[in-house]
Design an enzyme around this catalytic site. Structure first.
Site, PDB file in Angstrom:
ATOM      1  N   TYR A 160       0.176  -0.948   0.570  1.00 39.10           N
ATOM      2  CA  TYR A 160       0.000  -0.066  -0.281  1.00 39.10           C
ATOM      3  C   TYR A 160       0.731   1.161  -0.085  1.00 39.10           C
ATOM      4  O   TYR A 160       0.167   2.548   0.130  1.00 39.10           O
ATOM      5  CB  TYR A 160      -0.847  -0.457   1.390  1.00 39.10           C
ATOM      6  N   LYS A 167       3.469 -15.363   1.576  1.00 33.82           N
ATOM      7  CA  LYS A 167       3.405 -16.815   0.334  1.00 33.82           C
ATOM      8  C   LYS A 167       4.497 -16.444   0.182  1.00 33.82           C
ATOM      9  O   LYS A 167       4.762 -16.169  -1.057  1.00 33.82           O
ATOM     10  CB  LYS A 167       2.235 -14.840  -0.144  1.00 33.82           C
ATOM     11  N   ASP A 176      -3.552 -18.083   1.006  1.00 30.85           N
ATOM     12  CA  ASP A 176      -4.748 -19.102   0.611  1.00 30.85           C
ATOM     13  C   ASP A 176      -5.541 -19.750   1.682  1.00 30.85           C
ATOM     14  O   ASP A 176      -6.687 -19.634   1.710  1.00 30.85           O
ATOM     15  CB  ASP A 176      -4.067 -18.935  -0.447  1.00 30.85           C
ATOM     16  N   ASP A 212      -5.241  -6.986   5.764  1.00 31.46           N
ATOM     17  CA  ASP A 212      -6.529  -6.192   5.296  1.00 31.46           C
ATOM     18  C   ASP A 212      -7.761  -6.833   4.962  1.00 31.46           C
ATOM     19  O   ASP A 212      -8.968  -7.306   5.460  1.00 31.46           O
ATOM     20  CB  ASP A 212      -6.222  -5.313   4.070  1.00 31.46           C
ATOM     21  N   ASP A 214     -10.936  -8.291   7.084  1.00 35.08           N
ATOM     22  CA  ASP A 214     -12.735  -8.653   7.098  1.00 35.08           C
ATOM     23  C   ASP A 214     -13.185  -9.761   7.844  1.00 35.08           C
ATOM     24  O   ASP A 214     -14.166  -9.414   7.680  1.00 35.08           O
ATOM     25  CB  ASP A 214     -12.923  -7.354   6.178  1.00 35.08           C
TER      26      ASP A 214
END
Ligand code: NAD
Length: 360
Positions: A141, A192, A224, A248, A252
């Site tokens: 980000y 990852k 994943d 992030d 959620d």
């Protein structure tokens, strides 16, 4: 010496839910002689209306000088059409970055009284209590270079960069281990590493930091798989530590396991545990001014503040217990209402928590 708390209600339902959280904080302050001094300022759309910018320099100075910041939420349709650089959300990003709040803690706790609110089967989520530690000021980000270029064949191509330095990984890993140490002593680092170079370094550094925490059981999981495990068997997790983008998304996902965003607090901490505390939800313009917003996420943010910035665990426990008492009483705002309960508004819910805390 007194401890300074800066209150930034923000926009939309922000002032409504903050009023209730402040009542609870003031009672805790008196009852447990915490020595807090509260001051108020504006952020987001309210700051645009007053100062022309979403975070005035003087407000940032006050936030820097404070021991902790309690924030409502920012944003709303009134400011959606103004220049992107001075939109309300920019104030939030700026205060987080300027205060160096790199460690974002997002608990996902399912109160047993609200088991019906989850979209998962009660046996999968009953008793759920996990904490996601998300790196908040680095990664994709913020990474450079980023942008859009035109290739030789005339086609446009966009790109982002996912950089993580060893020190950035080390400090967020330490937050993860410290949290696990005072909870269930299990830390799952999510990355990852089978594909990304930044994740390979992430895993290496987390392994190094683990040597200082022999009492914490460390595991690694690809993101994943973590996304899948969170809905398959979420109770296997205690603390999850992960990078900015993965955090992030996963936080959620985890918040929805608990049914309502109106129940979820969060903390963002710097290297000295100075923090900003806020509900996970936004300013909910669709219900602003109606007196029906759930103030519990903000009240629980007060409890997180007492716990993480001030180490006042007894007072923090008491606030959480008071919330549990009102849920036991069957009081529910609209977002967590189910048949057989008593529907209440924002103020009634706040008053009920205050009464429960007073009686503890
Ligand atoms: P939102 O979280 O504000 O609302 C999503 C839904 O949840 C709405 O239906 C809302 O009524 C409901 N809701 C949220 N909080 C609630 C509460 N305490 N009690 C009962 N219901 C609640 O998200 P959104 O609608 O995507 O965004 C609205 C505005 O908030 C936008 O301007 C957005 O940019 C801003 N926002 C701010 C923050 C923040 O300040 N941290 C975070 C997210 C969104």
């Amino acid at each position: 010496m007194s401890k300074q708390i800066l209150i930034l209600p923000g926009d939309g339902i922000g002032p409504e839910i903050m009023a209730e959280a402040v009542k609870v904080l003031e009672l805790a302050n008196d009852k447990y002689r915490l020595g807090f001094e509260l001051s108020h300022d504006v952020i987001g759309g309210a700051a645009i209306d007053k100062h022309g910018v979403p975070l005035a320099d003087e407000t940032l100075d006050r936030a820097r000088a404070a021991d902790a910041v309690l924030l409502g939420a920012v944003g709303g349709p009134k400011w959606d059409t103004i220049e992107r650089d001075i939109r309300p959300e920019r104030g939030l990003l700026k205060i987080r970055a300027q205060l160096g709040l790199f460690g974002n803690l997002r608990p996902a706790i399912l109160y047993p009284q609200l088991a019906d609110a989850s979209s998962l089967k009660p046996e999968i989520v009953a008793g759920l209590d996990i904490l996601i530690v998300r790196e908040l000021t680095g990664g994709i980000y913020f990474g450079a270079p980023r942008g859009t270029r035109t290739l030789e064949n005339g086609e446009r191509q966009s790109y982002d960069t996912l950089p993580y330095s060893e020190s950035e990984i080390r400090r967020i890993a330490r937050v993860g281990f410290d949290m696990a140490r005072v909870r269930g002593k299990k830390l799952c680092s999510v990355d990852k590493a089978n594909v990304l170079a930044s994740s390979q370094l992430w895993r290496e550094v987390v392994e190094q930091v683990a040597k200082d925490y022999p009492d914490v059981e460390l595991s690694h999981m690809y993101v994943d798989n973590a996304a899948m495990q969170l809905v398959r068997a979420p109770k296997q997790f205690d603390v999850i530590v992960t990078d900015n983008m993965f955090g992030d998304i996963l936080s959620d996902e985890a918040s929805m396991l608990t049914g309502s965003i109106g129940m979820l607090p969060s903390a963002s901490l710097d290297a000295n545990n100075k923090g900003m505390y806020e509900p996970c939800h936004g300013s909910a313009p669709d219900i602003a001014g109606k007196g029906i917003a759930n103030p519990l996420a903000t009240i629980l943010s007060v409890s997180m503040m007492l716990r993480y910035s001030f180490n006042l665990n007894d007072a923090a426990d008491a606030i959480e217990q008071a919330v549990s008492v009102v849920l036991d009483q069957g009081l529910r705002t609209g977002d967590i209402y189910s048949a057989g309960c008593t529907k209440v508004g924002t103020q009634e819910m706040g008053d009920a928590v205050v009464a429960a805390l007073r009686n503890l």
